[in-house]
Scaffold this active site. Structure first.
Site, PDB file in Angstrom:
ATOM      1  CG  HIS A 189      -0.241  12.898   7.145  1.00  0.00           C
ATOM      2  ND1 HIS A 189      -1.215  11.976   6.835  1.00  0.00           N
ATOM      3  CD2 HIS A 189      -0.030  13.627   6.009  1.00  0.00           C
ATOM      4  CE1 HIS A 189      -1.586  12.138   5.580  1.00  0.00           C
ATOM      5  NE2 HIS A 189      -0.884  13.139   5.057  1.00  0.00           N
ATOM      6  CB  CYS A 190       5.237  11.308   5.456  1.00  0.00           C
ATOM      7  SG  CYS A 190       6.621  11.784   4.403  1.00  0.00           S
ATOM      8  N   PRO A 191       3.907  14.350   4.259  1.00  0.00           N
ATOM      9  CG  PRO A 191       4.712  16.533   4.202  1.00  0.00           C
ATOM     10  CD  PRO A 191       4.601  15.343   5.099  1.00  0.00           C
ATOM     11  N   GLY A 194       2.414  11.171   1.264  1.00  0.00           N
ATOM     12  CA  GLY A 194       0.977  11.316   1.118  1.00  0.00           C
ATOM     13  C   GLY A 194       0.191  10.303   1.914  1.00  0.00           C
ATOM     14  CD  GLN A 195      -1.655   6.234   4.020  1.00  0.00           C
ATOM     15  OE1 GLN A 195      -2.358   7.012   4.683  1.00  0.00           O
ATOM     16  NE2 GLN A 195      -2.170   5.314   3.213  1.00  0.00           N
TER      17      GLN A 195
END
Length: 423
Positions: A189-191, A194-195
């Protein structure tokens, strides 16, 4: 709603029962995950979608500074080529933002969750006896083992049972605690995006990271060129050139740091692609000392990850969901109303299915059966009044009693089927 006008002789209470139905809602409005939806379910983001504003600003602001403060000097130095340098910078930045948006707004490969846990007989290699043994050894807290074995390219892989989604996760699938979804080929999950990054948006994510690296190197190189030209023109050292063009100096430092970050990320994902691994698998050392069943050679792995067709989403977020307004079906032949707890044909909300409601023909059949029952009673028994002084009121059929009790209609029906006020 049903496409046919109800007969005029239907009473107001029964008309309300038949016509009672809330407005149709869509799957994204009933979604159980933590995702954020926009444009009526056409775009799906993670719960931390606000981080996109920071990511976009980290890309746009340096490009704007470059175009305003550095471009003019490059145009004066290189003439027409200077204009081309600035145009390439702006086009590449726009391309980078588009990739970021496509990565963030796409279904990453969410596996629809089940409405009920799977039956032991539906679990492939798991036998009912094994489930019974597991349940007995764990105090009956769970009827399903936490893992089961599946074969992938001749190698046994353990897949886990997800208690949230109530399914055995497919190979390489994992549950994201941030989005609260099981995602196919879950990478991470890539901050910054955002997805979740999964099977359906991994190639876009890699293209975004790679293009960001190229953009950083591009701006870094021409800022250095600008400083070099200033040093030659004024015959000064680097520090004096930075004082004459401070924006160039700031962008050199900024892009140098950013290149180490996104460039290192690009190199790491190139390694993962060539070995057909995910970030999640690599960090958990899943294949340390073991054979990777998904590794088919560098060329085949690159083709599979980056150039294979993107599978269609398993979710139709804009599909309409019709709730069961009546919550029952009638069974005149059995002389009872079927309980709303009985099994009903339906699809799970996450898979975009619609619940089946009572059709117009069934409702008309119910009405006709009620009228027949009432007329038979009228022929065999003399009508009697339920209220003193009233005439023409007859005994209420058991079906209508059940309907009134089920929906609590304000028609004066008591729990025993008699009108209120009668002992």
């Amino acid at each position: 709603m049903y496409g046919k006008t109800l007969p005029h002789h239907i009473s107001d209470s029964n008309r309300r029962i038949i016509e009672t139905s809330g407005p149709s809602r869509r799957v994204y409005q009933e979604w159980k995950g933590s995702n954020k939806f926009f444009l009526g379910g056409r775009l799906i983001f993670g719960p931390d979608v606000r981080s996109l504003a920071l990511t976009i600003s980290l890309i746009i602001v340096p490009v704007i500074l470059f175009a305003i403060f550095v471009s003019q000097k490059l145009v004066n130095e290189f003439h027409h080529y200077g204009t081309l340098i600035i145009a390439i910078t702006l086009i590449f930045a726009a391309y980078d933002i588009i990739l970021l948006f496509l990565t963030s707004s796409r279904d990453p490969g969410i596996v629809p969750r089940n409405a009920h846990p799977p039956e032991p007989t539906d679990n492939g290699n798991i036998s009912p006896s094994l489930c019974a043994d597991w349940q007995g050894s764990h105090g009956g807290s769970s009827s399903l083992p936490p893992t089961k074995d599946v074969f992938v390219n001749g190698i046994i892989i353990k897949v886990k049972y997800c208690n949230t989604c109530m399914l055995y996760r497919p190979p390489r699938c994992s549950h994201c605690s941030i989005c609260n979804n099981c995602v196919e080929r879950f990478d991470h999950h890539c901050p910054w995006v955002g997805q979740c990054i999964g099977r359906r948006n991994y190639h876009l994510f890699f293209m975004f990271v790679f293009s960001t690296t190229i953009l950083c190197l591009y701006v870094f190189a021409f800022c250095w060129v600008n400083l070099k030209k200033i040093m030659e023109a004024y015959e000064c050292n680097l520090w004096a050139a930075v004082l004459k063009s401070p924006v160039s100096g700031i962008l050199v430092i900024y892009t140098f740091i950013a290149t180490w970050f996104v460039g290192g990320l690009t190199a790491f994902h190139l390694y993962l692609i060539c070995t057909n691994q995910t970030t999640y698998e690599n960090f958990r050392y899943r294949y340390d000392g073991k054979m990777n069943p998904y590794n088919h050679g560098c060329i085949h792995n690159v083709k599979e990850v980056l150039f294979s067709s993107v599978p269609k989403s398993m979710n139709n977020f804009r599909a309409k969901v019709k709730e069961d307004s009546a919550g029952f079906t009638s069974s005149r032949s059995l002389g009872r109303v079927v309980s709303p707890d009985m099994p009903k044909t339906s699809f799970d909300l996450e898979s975009g299915g619609k619940r089946h409601t009572v059709a117009a023909e069934e409702l008309e059949d119910i009405q006709s059966q009620f009228e027949i029952g009432a007329s038979e009673r009228c022929d065999t028994q003399p009508p009697h009044s339920s209220w003193p002084g009233d005439k023409g009121n007859w005994e209420i059929t058991h079906d209508i009693e059940a309907l009134a009790a089920e929906f609590g209609m304000e028609h004066g029906y008591g729990d025993n089927g008699n009108t209120r006020g009668i002992p």
